[in-house]
Design an enzyme around this catalytic site. Sequence first.
Site, PDB file in Angstrom:
ATOM      1  N   TYR A   1       0.933  -1.315  -0.017  1.00 47.84           N
ATOM      2  CA  TYR A   1      -0.003   0.088  -0.061  1.00 47.84           C
ATOM      3  C   TYR A   1       0.798   1.428  -0.179  1.00 47.84           C
ATOM      4  O   TYR A   1       1.899   1.423   0.629  1.00 47.84           O
ATOM      5  CB  TYR A   1      -0.915  -0.066   1.175  1.00 47.84           C
ATOM      6  CG  TYR A   1      -1.899   1.253   1.392  1.00 47.84           C
ATOM      7  CD1 TYR A   1      -2.854   1.394   0.341  1.00 47.84           C
ATOM      8  CD2 TYR A   1      -1.589   2.141   2.399  1.00 47.84           C
ATOM      9  CE1 TYR A   1      -3.633   2.386   0.485  1.00 47.84           C
ATOM     10  CE2 TYR A   1      -2.684   3.285   2.374  1.00 47.84           C
ATOM     11  CZ  TYR A   1      -3.602   3.301   1.622  1.00 47.84           C
ATOM     12  OH  TYR A   1      -4.293   4.346   1.558  1.00 47.84           O
TER      13      TYR A   1
ATOM     14  N   ASP B   1       9.231   2.910   0.386  1.00 48.12           N
ATOM     15  CA  ASP B   1       8.351   3.526   1.247  1.00 48.12           C
ATOM     16  C   ASP B   1       8.338   3.092   2.428  1.00 48.12           C
ATOM     17  O   ASP B   1       8.000   1.840   2.898  1.00 48.12           O
ATOM     18  CB  ASP B   1       7.025   3.037   0.461  1.00 48.12           C
ATOM     19  CG  ASP B   1       5.680   3.536   1.142  1.00 48.12           C
ATOM     20  OD1 ASP B   1       5.804   4.425   2.296  1.00 48.12           O
ATOM     21  OD2 ASP B   1       4.465   3.340   0.662  1.00 48.12           O
TER      22      ASP B   1
ATOM     23  N   LYS C   1       3.630   8.684   9.447  1.00 50.93           N
ATOM     24  CA  LYS C   1       3.265   8.044  10.587  1.00 50.93           C
ATOM     25  C   LYS C   1       4.333   8.710  11.719  1.00 50.93           C
ATOM     26  O   LYS C   1       4.111   9.481  12.045  1.00 50.93           O
ATOM     27  CB  LYS C   1       3.209   6.377  10.546  1.00 50.93           C
ATOM     28  CG  LYS C   1       2.118   6.195   9.452  1.00 50.93           C
ATOM     29  CD  LYS C   1       1.684   4.675   9.292  1.00 50.93           C
ATOM     30  CE  LYS C   1       0.579   4.585   8.487  1.00 50.93           C
ATOM     31  NZ  LYS C   1       0.694   4.118   7.314  1.00 50.93           N
TER      32      LYS C   1
HETATM   33  C1  LIG Z   1       0.007   4.436   5.778  1.00 48.77           C
HETATM   34  C2  LIG Z   1       0.817   4.087   4.654  1.00 48.77           C
HETATM   35  C3  LIG Z   1       0.812   5.069   3.406  1.00 48.77           C
HETATM   36  C4  LIG Z   1      -0.333   6.094   3.478  1.00 48.77           C
HETATM   37  O1  LIG Z   1       0.076   7.194   4.540  1.00 48.77           O
HETATM   38  P1  LIG Z   1      -1.502   8.205   4.564  1.00 48.77           P
HETATM   39  O2  LIG Z   1      -0.677   9.098   5.754  1.00 48.77           O
HETATM   40  O3  LIG Z   1      -2.489   7.274   5.353  1.00 48.77           O
HETATM   41  O4  LIG Z   1      -1.752   8.746   3.340  1.00 48.77           O
HETATM   42  C5  LIG Z   1       1.773   4.730   2.558  1.00 48.77           C
HETATM   43  N1  LIG Z   1       2.516   3.933   2.362  1.00 48.77           N
HETATM   44  C6  LIG Z   1       2.716   2.999   3.422  1.00 48.77           C
HETATM   45  C7  LIG Z   1       3.597   1.787   3.596  1.00 48.77           C
HETATM   46  C8  LIG Z   1       1.827   3.094   4.552  1.00 48.77           C
HETATM   47  O5  LIG Z   1       1.770   2.333   5.441  1.00 48.77           O
END
Ligand SMILES: *Cc1c(COP(=O)(O)O)cnc(C)c1O
Length: 432
Positions: free
Chosen positions: A142, A237, A267
């Site tokens: 994701y 990511d 995060k």
């Molecule tokens: C949470 C997440 C995102 C998206 O971040 P948001 O702040 O929710 O838009 C992208 N990549 C990874 C790996 C994530 O866990």
Amino acid sequence: MSGNEQAFARARAVIPGGVSSPVRAFGAVRGTPVFVTRAEGPYVYDVDDRQYVDLVGSWGPALLGHARPEVVEAVRVAAGRGLSFGAPTLAEAELAELVRERVPLAEKVRFVSTGTEACMTAVRLARGATRRDVIVKFAGCYHGHSDALLAAAGSGVATAGLPGSAGVPAAATAQTLVVPYNDPHALREVFAARGDEIAAVITEPAAANMGVVPPEPGFNAILRDITTRHGALLIYDEVLTGFRVSRSGWWGLEHAGVSPDLFTFGKVVGGGMPLAALGGRAELMDLLAPLGPVYQAGTLSGNPLATAAGIATLKLADAAVYERVDSAAARLGDEVSAALTRAGVVHRLQRAGSLFSVFWGVDRAVRDYASAQRQHTGVYTAFFHAMLDAGIALPPSAYEAWFVSATHDDAVLDRIVEALPAAARAAAEASA
Ligand SMILES: *Cc1c(COP(=O)(O)O)cnc(C)c1O
């Protein structure tokens, strides 16, 4: 009706599904979401002031535990000075320095408000830098909800990405190729066919959005090797893993010495406030506006409250914090697996650093999205609700990692462990 039921009814009348982000609606586990009024340390409290041990941790940011006084105070002080300026602040430079100190490959850093924006911008930057259009991503990873990255489907060899949502034009994902995670063969086929069109491979260097699926040894090094040979960029990511699984994220845990071109963070870096970032080699990052031709902007980007929370969080996240989070996750994972085994529940617990999750009803290694989807989520539903009834709030989906914080001390873990046998029996009944 309980307070949560009343709150859910009221919210659903005015907000689609009653929530601002879908997983919070408990669709995967059914029942009524916990409506949170406050949180402190390892606990969250609902509208009836019932206390729960929290294993969601705001989906990652709460590394230090909720409402750590120094972080709250930093935000309070920043708020007193004004909520948003739309002008640069020195606090942004300070936070960028803290990021670079931990991840030196992030020579320059641009702040945005969400992980979605960070990944969307990283992809745009990679396309601008390489003057190529095609992006390779892995099924089950994701990277936020931007159009091009919502292509999640894909089995076997590469499939041209199919949109993962209504409203995403096929054209928006037509340049996104989806390949199975941990499958070097599929990756080589994609590069053999279209290598000179590929701008970047974007990956979760340890996948944690299909449950926790660590990279197989050498997999990330293969990504680096194949992208380099074809003139494509590699994007790590680390929105979830960054500053959580070690002080330098997954990159800091890897011993293979893989050097990605770009990172995305979110995060933990915002300490619970809306802040995320992308970083990488200076010459690449300088392609962003205003220096370069790749446009990106944000009214609230680098917001002073969010920046203050990020600085305070990174300064407090010292070796002792990571040791505590690691040992809490290690013990909890062991206890969960032992309780399930004693109750005869077929499961597979997988870890990536301090992240772990349980796959239900499978007993073999889960190495990609297809194998993750073979789990029996109904077993988790039974387990989840038994834990919730005992005052333990788990992520409301079997496909999410469980998050501990530095405030999950042994007494808190004992409380979770006490709830395990009954929940494991409920899971065993649901497996039958
Ligand atoms: C949470 C997440 C995102 C998206 O971040 P948001 O702040 O929710 O838009 C992208 N990549 C990874 C790996 C994530 O866990």
